[in-house]
Design a protein around this motif. Structure first.
Motif, short mmCIF file in Angstrom:
data_model
loop_
_atom_site.label_atom_id
_atom_site.label_comp_id
_atom_site.label_asym_id
_atom_site.label_seq_id
_atom_site.Cartn_x
_atom_site.Cartn_y
_atom_site.Cartn_z
N VAL A 143 -5.15 3.67 -5.32
CA VAL A 143 -4.31 4.55 -6.15
C VAL A 143 -2.85 4.13 -6.04
O VAL A 143 -2.10 4.17 -7.03
CB VAL A 143 -4.52 6.04 -5.78
CG1 VAL A 143 -3.87 6.41 -4.47
CG2 VAL A 143 -3.99 6.94 -6.89
N ALA A 144 -2.42 3.68 -4.87
CA ALA A 144 -1.04 3.19 -4.72
C ALA A 144 -0.80 1.98 -5.60
O ALA A 144 0.31 1.78 -6.12
CB ALA A 144 -0.77 2.84 -3.26
N GLY A 145 -1.85 1.18 -5.81
CA GLY A 145 -1.72 -0.04 -6.62
C GLY A 145 -1.50 0.20 -8.09
O GLY A 145 -1.25 -0.74 -8.85
N ARG A 146 -1.59 1.47 -8.54
CA ARG A 146 -1.32 1.76 -9.96
C ARG A 146 0.18 1.73 -10.24
O ARG A 146 0.60 1.75 -11.40
CB ARG A 146 -1.85 3.14 -10.36
CG ARG A 146 -3.35 3.38 -10.18
CD ARG A 146 -4.20 2.25 -10.69
NE ARG A 146 -4.78 1.52 -9.57
CZ ARG A 146 -5.15 0.25 -9.61
NH1 ARG A 146 -4.98 -0.46 -10.69
NH2 ARG A 146 -5.66 -0.33 -8.55
N ALA A 147 1.03 1.73 -9.22
CA ALA A 147 2.49 1.82 -9.41
C ALA A 147 3.12 0.44 -9.53
O ALA A 147 2.71 -0.50 -8.85
CB ALA A 147 3.13 2.56 -8.23
#
Length: 747
Positions: free
Chosen positions: A596-600
């Motif tokens: 989920v952090a990688g969506r930023a």
């Protein structure tokens, strides 16, 4: 080769083994392995699958064989390589072969009926053949009005549009067509890409992408089974590597199969593939209409379409001349089927690649420990993408310690705010710059439980040993295990005390954002809001078009999406999966938070991630905040090795459920004694844990027990599982026993 007189058949019923039937003279020469047939079974007729010639019965055996009644299709539904895969799946996962085959087929081929050709999507158009209404129409006002509408809007429009504007227009247009004033035409709809979900082919690859693509091109050119792990950080361009590999396979005349973990991920990935390959892409998942699934399946089987994209069940897609298999986000637990045939699609993809002589690419930013260990042992070749495309930086990570956000007054006991002040400030700043935010919380509903303020009793499901979740939009309490829904009680049923709504879900977060940041355009992506494939696709496309500022969601928002406008990702509660009684809890938490952090920060602007937690020192949280996959995986593998958990052992769970608690417990103990008496020699390393009550002791009114078998290899387990399976015929029908090989969840 002479036509067989005896046929080996798998019947589409929950029965083990293959059955022998005689081949009547009328069908001699018409049978091919993989064909659907009609056979007598017991006192009725059923769907069967011809597998090939059968050996004659033993000499002296007095057996009267029944004949095959009918062949239901001219060409086989199942090609030979798929039959081999289904045989393996039935044996490995201990499930009836006929049911395995039937479950692999699309709707339209699962019943004992002759195959029908599925029709593509069409749109009917009406075109005016005159420039003005003739005088003869004056006495037909309805026809006159329909023709006038057509002429007003340019002379050619969809029939549906005219019918929406003028009631009864469909029949009226047919009358106009019979008079030669209008032409009706059906146009086949080419599969399109929703605006915002496509992507152009980049002119240049990064050096790491280029190296990975060259290796995969060489493997596809050489042919044969070659498994790879594509380990690339989020935003490193793994999808482009897949696309280039599929291009090469097409150039070589080979088909490709691409698996994704969730339907939520499919619209964007399909958009990428259709942007590149047009209509040469078939889509397979359960949210499609039955007719659509059959149409795509038939196109693949005929070889008119050579690329299949789908979720786990697409591992059984009949791709012709299969040369490449891609499993995107291979670590994802969604690849494990949790009912009927309990298969792991990632593992079956590797088996299928081996059987078909295809290149297999397992891709992930956070590979599963099983795949990582296979790479370390040299079974898979590792390709790495350590940097993001265009050298974009990885997002900066910041921890918000919720223990510090609680009210400082010791007399106040309420929990920390849902959205901390640092998180609210970051959201307001991001939205103010015209950028987008994703809020992640892996809990649906408004409040995850209701608790009596006086006696402390929580409101539980009457049929399951779990708390009911409050859904404010429905004003109902819902059980997320059995689906039962109830009205919200006004007071505690035990002591009539007031009920507190505690715990947070995505619905409550969505409401909180709307209240605290009223200027933000907020939407929610979870299983309650994404009720259909169309709704899901439109929601994602709307977010891609920047018509939504804040997207609140469950793990559906964490999976592979690429939205350049997202510069802030907030994890509302990082602790939700840490306390689950499962040896994979740490791994799942680390994977989910990292994904989920990688969506930023996937566009030109840098990304930022805020993680709210009560446990900042927990290993998966601490390692994720440091971008330290290597450190986490090393520590977790050491722990698994010390405790003999996968990937250092193979497992099988024996699960029991029954209406009677006493009977279920008795059967569990009986099976425990049986397994204990038939354990292989100690040198084989097989161990039995249990029997014990399952962590969730009751679901849908049924008591649950389980036993767990562990061994160094699956081969050490297989004989014991076969003996156990044979013993299940002695178990009372009131207790259901299932064998789950390579279980994913311990609950």
């Amino acid at each position: 080769m002479p036509a067989p007189s005896l046929a080996s058949v798998a019947v589409g019923r929950p029965v083990r083994g293959e059955y022998t039937y005689s081949v009547p003279e009328s069908l001699s020469g018409r049978l091919s392995p993989g064909q659907r047939i009609l056979v007598p079974f017991g006192r009725s007729m059923t769907l069967g699958f011809f597998l090939g010639p059968a050996a004659p019965p033993a000499e002296g055996a007095n057996v009267k064989l029944k004949p095959i009644l009918k062949v239901l299709e001219d060409s086989p539904s199942l090609p030979p390589d798929l039959i081999a895969l289904l045989r393996f799946a039935a044996e490995h996962y201990r499930y009836p072969l006929g049911e395995v085959i039937r479950g692999a087929l699309p709707p339209g081929l699962t019943k004992a009926e002759e195959e029908k050709e599925a029709k593509p999507d069409v749109q009917e158009f009406a075109e005016a053949l005159v420039t003005e209404a003739p005088a003869a129409l004056r006495r037909a006002p309805a026809q006159s009005a329909a023709l006038a509408y057509l002429l007003t809007v340019g002379g050619r429009v969809p029939v549906e549009e005219v019918a929406h504007a003028i009631p009864g227009a469909r029949e009226t247009l047919r009358k106009l067509a019979s008079r030669g004033l209008v032409r009706l035409e059906q146009v086949v709809l080419a599969p399109g890409v929703r605006e915002g979900l496509g992507q152009n082919r980049p002119e240049h690859l990064t050096p790491e992408q280029d190296a990975a693509v060259k290796e995969l091109h060489a493997a596809v050119d050489t042919g044969g089974f070659q498994p790879f792990l594509l380990h690339g950080v989020t935003g490193s361009g793994k999808t482009e590597v897949y696309l280039r590999a599929v291009e090469r396979a097409l150039e070589q005349g080979k088909g490709s199969l691409v698996l994704v973990p969730e339907i939520a991920l499919t619209p964007q990935l399909v958009g990428r593939f259709r942007s590149r390959f047009g209509a040469d892409v078939a889509v397979l998942h359960s949210a499609l209409k039955d007719r659509e699934r059959l149409f795509h399946w038939q196109a693949l089987r005929k070889g008119t379409v050579r690329i299949a994209v789908g979720v786990r069940s697409a591992v059984f897609a009949p791709v012709e001349n299969l040369g490449l298999i891609v499993v995107d986000e291979e670590h994802d637990p969604s690849f494990k089927q949790e009912d009927k045939l309990r298969y792991q699609a990632r593992d079956l993809a590797v088996v299928r690649g081996k059987q078909a002589g295809a290149v297999v690419v397992l891709g992930s930013a956070t590979p599963s420990l099983e795949t990582l260990e296979n790479t370390r042992r040299g079974r898979y070749r590792k390709l790495e993408l350590k940097h993001r495309v265009d050298d974009r930086p990885m997002p900066t990570l910041q921890c918000v310690d919720l223990r510090q956000e609680r009210p400082k007054d010791p007399l106040q006991t309420q929990e920390a705010p849902i959205l901390s002040q640092p998180l609210l400030d970051a959201m307001a700043e991001t939205i103010g710059r015209g950028q987008q935010v994703i809020l992640f919380l892996n809990r649906r509903g408004h409040s995850t439980f209701l608790l009596c303020e006086v006696c402390g009793v929580s409101v539980k499901c009457g049929d399951c040993d779990v708390c009911l979740t409050y859904h404010r939009s429905q004003n109902r309490l819902v059980c997320h295990y059995c689906g039962e829904a109830h009205g919200v009680p006004e007071h505690c049923r035990e002591c009539t005390g007031p009920l507190l709504k505690l715990g947070i879900g995505t619905e409550r977060v969505e409401a909180e954002v709307a209240e605290r940041i009223p200027q933000a355009r907020v939407a929610r992506l979870d299983r309650d809001s994404a009720t259909s494939a169309e709704r899901l696709t439109e929601l994602l496309a709307s977010f891609a078009r920047r018509e939504i500022d804040v997207l609140v969601g469950t793990q559906m928002v964490a999976k592979g999406h690429d939205f350049p406008g997202v510069t802030l990702v907030c994890v509302v509660m990082a602790d939700t999966s840490l306390a689950i009684p499962d040896f994979r809890a740490s791994e799942r938490t680390f994977h989910l938070l990292t994904q989920v952090a990688g969506r930023a920060g996937r566009g030109k602007d840098p990304g930022r991630v805020l993680v709210q937690t009560y446990n900042p020192d927990a290993e998966p949280v601490r390692r994720m905040l440091a971008h330290d996959f290597e450190g986490f995986s090393e520590g977790e593998l050491e722990r698994r090795r010390a405790l003999s958990w996968p990937p250092y052992t193979r497992m099988a769970a024996v699960r029991l459920e029954g209406e009677s608690a006493e009977q279920t417990a008795s059967v569990a103990r009986f099976l425990g004694d049986f397994i204990g008496r038939h354990m292989p020699p100690a040198s084989w390393g097989v161990r039995l844990l249990g029997p014990a009550v399952a962590p969730i002791s009751r679901i849908r009114g049924k008591t649950r027990w389980q036993l767990l078998l562990k061994a160094p290899t699956h081969a050490a387990l297989a004989p014991l599982l076969a003996r156990l399976e044979a013993k299940l015929v002695d178990i009372p029908s009131a207790v259901r026993v299932t064998i789950d090989v390579d279980p994913a969840a311990m609950l």
